[in-house]
Scaffold this active site. Structure first.
Site: not given
Length: 555
Positions: A205, A229, A130
């Site tokens: 996210s 997330s 990420k």
């Protein structure tokens, strides 16, 4: 900064990203809504590369590399290619470092040839990251134009662990501006879409990670989770997602939103196409003694007895709680069906299930949101002020940029004393919830409290862009510091997941949620469930997850 300067920086960044993809890996645009089959038909991947990237079980891939059936170089090149294809179809990447990855793979192959021994437990495994995990010599913008050009001087702690374990970082993936969204869109890289249906969101996210994994452009990715997330994207994209307890894995050296907000800690959130991927990542990380890299990490090595479920009847005759509904937002039909499928599967495997009634959920939600909003929006303003980029206040593609929905309007900042009172309230809620969990021992028939809780990941599956609501079904476990695991279960079937008749709504949000549901819009979208155990029970949760996963596959 000049008002248009940030846009110029963004354009340069986007061009650099596209130029990092080799020309012979470029594919023509696709009109398809579902793009999962395109890697197999676009003629970029060889038969061997398709075989490698279609392998979903991380333990199988690691075994094939360790036995020299596949070279690390072949595996890494295959995932680089498929990641490039995935990006062109879903806009999931933010950074590409294919060449260093291929160089690392060649060195690992040489090491295996010379010594006959893998470098570490993740030898030759490409791992995606990420866009929070710093990689030495690479920008980490986290979707903020202001952070473009800031080059990392060192690897984040998790990246160091990956390299020392023999893994190969090769890409980083997209996030929403500010991170605090369950969708993925920012001013720098734009919007990431769901490969099952590109009119739907992959979540957030860690949405870039989930889209990449769903496309099989990665087999194991490292996300984060402070409110859902990693778990919401896993649910939306049909993969496995995990949130451990606070400070079990290191977050040192990564960039973050709401930096310094430690009451509800951000957790490393692995995602994978297999449960074995999450287990091997957790074990490799804990065996590396991560507390030597991050002072917050609890000195708690991998516990094989816990994984053997010594405190849970050794995995025999488990008793699960099941929460169908949190009594604030009623889940859509496919979510309810996935819960019923899971209940029937574990019962068929010889386990029992009792109903869990929501307990002070609304209070936990309110305290959690107030803690996150305690700064009055100062963190977000600080992050965008240097570049002058606008704040994204809505994820809707056609949103008026000047319109600020009620849930994005900043509150008045809290005093230190007011924040302390929230922390005290959260502490008491955690104790209340622990007592409630322990009290189930009188109902289970095992002499123990429930071994794990089955519940929704969200009240819906992947929704059209701009339509997500609050992540209440996941954020509760962040607030209580309980580890949580998402397992894929099924997909939406309009013939089974019929819209129920109109009824009395609990609140405005519940009414909006009902109106959102259209089985044809969500047709074919993945549906997962969430498993939860008590704090610091990561090993037990992964073992129980394997039992549930096997039971579901046997149905």
């Amino acid at each position: 900064m000049n008002p248009t300067k940030w846009q110029e920086l963004v354009e340069v960044k986007r061009q650099r990203l596209l130029q990092a993809i080799p020309r012979d890996w470029i594919i023509p645009p696709s009109p398809n809504s579902n793009v999962l089959d395109i890697p197999a038909s676009c003629a970029v991947l060889s038969p061997l590369e398709l075989e490698i990237t279609n392998t979903s079980d991380v333990s199988v891939l690691l075994s094939n590399v360790a036995s020299s059936k596949w070279t690390s170089l072949d595996v890494t090149r295959a995932f680089c290619k498929r990641a490039a294809i995935a990006h062109q179809l879903t806009n999931c990447l933010t950074e590409i470092f294919f060449e260093p990855a291929l160089e690392s793979a060649a060195k690992l192959d040489d090491h295996l040839k010379r010594t006959g021994t893998p470098l570490g437990p993740l030898h030759g495994l490409p791992v995606s990251l990420k866009d929070q995990y710093c990689v030495k010599g690479v920008e980490t913008s986290m979707g903020y134009a202001s952070w473009l050009g800031v080059i990392a001087e060192d690897d984040a702690a998790m990246v160091k662990i990956l390299r020392d374990s023999g893994a190969i970082p090769y890409v980083r993936t997209n996030v929403p501006q500010t991170l605090m969204w369950t969708e993925t869109h920012n001013n720098v890289f734009g919007r990431t879409v769901n490969p099952y249906n590109r009119s739907l969101t992959p979540g957030g996210s860690s949405g870039g990670e989930a889209a990449l994994l769903a496309m099989r452009g990665s087999i194991l990715g490292i996300g984060t989770d402070v409110g859902g997330s990693s778990r919401v994207p896993a649910h939306f994209c049909g993969i496995y997602g995990f949130k451990p307890s606070y400070h079990r894995l290191p977050t040192a050296g990564m960039v973050n939103s709401l930096e310094g907000q430690d009451s509800i800690a951000t957790c490393v959130g692995p995602l994978s196409t297999s449960l074995s991927g999450i287990k091997v990542l957790m074990k490799a990380s804990l065996d590396s003694r991560p507390w030597n890299l991050d002072p917050y990490v609890i000195r708690k090595p991998w516990d094989e007895d816990a994984y053997a479920l010594k405190e849970h009847g050794e995995g025999k005759s488990l008793c699960f709680g099941i929460m169908y509904d949190d009594e604030t937002l009623e889940p859509h039909p496919p979510v309810k069906r996935a819960l019923e499928m899971t209940k029937k599967a574990v019962e068929a495997a010889g386990h029992s299930v009792i109903e869990w009634k929501p307990y002070k959920n609304a209070e936990i939600y309110a305290v959690t949101r107030s803690i996150w909003l305690a700064d009055g929006g100062a963190d977000y303003k600080s992050a965008i002020s240097a570049s002058g980029e606008p704040m994204i206040n809505s994820m809707k593609p056609d949103a008026d940029p000047s319109e600020v929905p009620y849930f994005r309007k900043p509150r008045e900042p809290l005093s230190a004393y007011q924040l302390w009172q929230l922390h005290a309230k959260k502490r008491q809620l955690r104790k209340d919830h622990l007592d409630r969990w322990q009290a189930t021992a009188s109902q289970t028939g095992t002499g123990r409290p429930i071994d794990a809780l089955i519940c929704p990941v969200a009240p819906y599956v992947a929704v059209p862009h701009g339509q997500t609501r609050s992540a209440v079904y996941t954020l509760i476990w962040n607030a209580l510091d309980y580890p949580a695991l998402v397992l894929p279960v099924t997909t939406v079937d309009p013939s089974l997941d019929v819209k129920p008749p109109m009824h009395e709504y609990r609140n405005c949000a519940d009414q909006c949620l009902y109106k959102l549901y259209d089985p044809e819009v969500f047709k074919g979208a993945p549906v997962g469930v969430q498993l939860v155990t008590q704090t610091q029970e990561e090993e037990a949760l992964l073992a129980i997850g394997a039992i549930v996963d096997e039971a579901l596959k046997a149905m």
